[in-house]
Design an enzyme around this catalytic site. Structure first.
Site, PDB file in Angstrom:
ATOM      1  N   ARG A  78      72.604  37.619 -10.716  1.00 16.87           N
ATOM      2  CA  ARG A  78      71.561  38.835 -10.867  1.00 16.87           C
ATOM      3  C   ARG A  78      71.122  39.157 -12.109  1.00 16.87           C
ATOM      4  O   ARG A  78      69.740  39.435 -12.216  1.00 16.87           O
ATOM      5  CB  ARG A  78      72.299  39.845 -10.252  1.00 16.87           C
ATOM      6  CG  ARG A  78      71.990  40.923  -8.935  1.00 16.87           C
ATOM      7  CD  ARG A  78      70.711  40.507  -8.376  1.00 16.87           C
ATOM      8  NE  ARG A  78      70.119  41.526  -7.936  1.00 16.87           N
ATOM      9  CZ  ARG A  78      69.711  41.861  -6.622  1.00 16.87           C
ATOM     10  NH1 ARG A  78      70.302  41.170  -5.411  1.00 16.87           N
ATOM     11  NH2 ARG A  78      69.034  42.833  -6.458  1.00 16.87           N
ATOM     12  N   HIS A 117      60.077  55.939  -0.958  1.00 16.59           N
ATOM     13  CA  HIS A 117      61.266  55.736  -0.210  1.00 16.59           C
ATOM     14  C   HIS A 117      60.805  56.640   0.991  1.00 16.59           C
ATOM     15  O   HIS A 117      60.442  57.678   0.999  1.00 16.59           O
ATOM     16  CB  HIS A 117      62.711  56.235  -0.865  1.00 16.59           C
ATOM     17  CG  HIS A 117      63.669  56.076   0.033  1.00 16.59           C
ATOM     18  ND1 HIS A 117      64.315  54.765   0.303  1.00 16.59           N
ATOM     19  CD2 HIS A 117      64.385  56.786   0.682  1.00 16.59           C
ATOM     20  CE1 HIS A 117      65.376  54.792   0.871  1.00 16.59           C
ATOM     21  NE2 HIS A 117      65.513  56.119   1.267  1.00 16.59           N
ATOM     22  N   ALA A 169      69.467  53.374 -12.322  1.00 16.76           N
ATOM     23  CA  ALA A 169      70.502  52.204 -11.940  1.00 16.76           C
ATOM     24  C   ALA A 169      70.870  52.290 -10.915  1.00 16.76           C
ATOM     25  O   ALA A 169      71.438  51.139 -10.032  1.00 16.76           O
ATOM     26  CB  ALA A 169      71.587  52.058 -13.179  1.00 16.76           C
ATOM     27  N   GLY A 170      71.112  53.380 -10.001  1.00 15.21           N
ATOM     28  CA  GLY A 170      71.607  53.614  -8.841  1.00 15.21           C
ATOM     29  C   GLY A 170      70.499  52.885  -7.649  1.00 15.21           C
ATOM     30  O   GLY A 170      69.388  52.672  -7.866  1.00 15.21           O
TER      31      GLY A 170
HETATM   32  C1  GAR Z   1      57.772  51.767   2.790  1.00 17.31           C
HETATM   33  O1  GAR Z   1      57.911  52.730   3.680  1.00 17.31           O
HETATM   34  C2  GAR Z   1      58.449  52.127   1.886  1.00 17.31           C
HETATM   35  O2  GAR Z   1      59.004  53.267   1.394  1.00 17.31           O
HETATM   36  C3  GAR Z   1      59.867  51.448   2.176  1.00 17.31           C
HETATM   37  O3  GAR Z   1      59.338  50.051   2.895  1.00 17.31           O
HETATM   38  C4  GAR Z   1      58.013  50.435   3.407  1.00 17.31           C
HETATM   39  C5  GAR Z   1      57.194  49.434   2.781  1.00 17.31           C
HETATM   40  O4  GAR Z   1      56.004  49.543   3.280  1.00 17.31           O
HETATM   41  N1  GAR Z   1      60.770  51.019   1.100  1.00 17.31           N
HETATM   42  C6  GAR Z   1      61.997  51.140   1.306  1.00 17.31           C
HETATM   43  O5  GAR Z   1      62.548  51.366   2.361  1.00 17.31           O
HETATM   44  C7  GAR Z   1      62.699  50.922   0.099  1.00 17.31           C
HETATM   45  N2  GAR Z   1      64.453  51.293   0.184  1.00 17.31           N
HETATM   46  P1  GAR Z   1      54.426  48.839   2.880  1.00 17.31           P
HETATM   47  O6  GAR Z   1      55.151  47.345   2.517  1.00 17.31           O
HETATM   48  O7  GAR Z   1      53.436  48.727   3.789  1.00 17.31           O
HETATM   49  O8  GAR Z   1      53.903  49.358   1.777  1.00 17.31           O
END
Ligand code: GAR
Length: 200
Positions: free
Chosen positions: A66, A108, A141-142
């Site tokens: 990683r 998010h 970092a979380g």
């Molecule tokens: C969005 O809803 C974003 O918040 C989520 O993925 C989707 C991407 O949509 N992200 C997560 O869940 C991160 N934990 P998109 O590819 O159409 O922009």
């Protein structure tokens, strides 16, 4: 000069598209200079290519560990001299080296600190919540733990499933992300503990 954004994606890239559309207005104050991903063949990269932007892919499985992946991602992103990184549906946690070098925001699909992680919409529905939403936060970092910049609420409907709820969240999320990133780039931001302030 507009701020230089590098946007990281793992999927469809509708949040990326919203940023690309907003940045066509010079008054927005930011431009997307490159789009990176952790996988090939995704619509998010195709959107970037259609917009004439450079793209790069840095896959975890191509590195011994990683830390090496994080170093490669940092190098690829750094080549575009970004002012801000936007994680827009990027489903990887970046490492210490990356975060020491670049400021980064993530969007998010839940009201953090509730429902962090990769299945936020499903987890919120399974829990039986009545109101959820979206969060734009600084990345630390979380996993989805960084200081919150802005949030908006979305009501859960009786007949929602994961897909319908996520689509309604994403409609709100795109507006929020465009608004927050634009304000950060035009006015700057400061962090005091967990409190993020936009503007001077
Ligand atoms: C969005 O809803 C974003 O918040 C989520 O993925 C989707 C991407 O949509 N992200 C997560 O869940 C991160 N934990 P998109 O590819 O159409 O922009």
């Amino acid at each position: 000069m507009p701020s230089r954004l590098v946007v990281l994606v793992s999927g469809t890239g509708t949040n990326l598209q919203a940023l690309l559309d907003a940045a066509t207005d010079p008054a927005y104050g930011a431009e997307v200079v490159a789009v990176g991903a952790d996988r090939d063949g995704i619509e998010g990269l195709a959107r970037a290519e259609r917009a004439g932007l450079p793209t790069f892919v840095v896959r975890v499985q191509d590195y011994d560990d990683r830390d090496d992946w994080d170093a490669a991602l940092t190098e690829n992103v750094g080549a575009y001299r970004p002012d801000l990184i936007v994680s827009a549906g990027f489903m990887k946690v970046v490492g210490k080296r990356f975060l020491e070098r670049f400021p980064m925001v993530n969007t998010h699909p839940a009201l953090l600190p509730s429902f962090p992680g990769a299945h936020a919409v499903r987890d919120a529905l399974d829990y039986g919540i009545a109101v959820t939403g979206c969060t734009v936060h600084l990345v630390d970092a979380g996993i989805d733990t960084g200081p919150i910049v802005a949030q908006r609420a979305v009501e859960v409907l009786d007949d929602d499933d994961e897909a319908s709820l996520h689509e309604r969240i994403k409609a709100v999320e795109r507006d929020l992300l465009v608004d927050v990133v634009g304000r950060m780039c035009r006015h700057g931001w400061s962090v005091n503990g967990r409190k993020v302030s936009l503007g001077e």
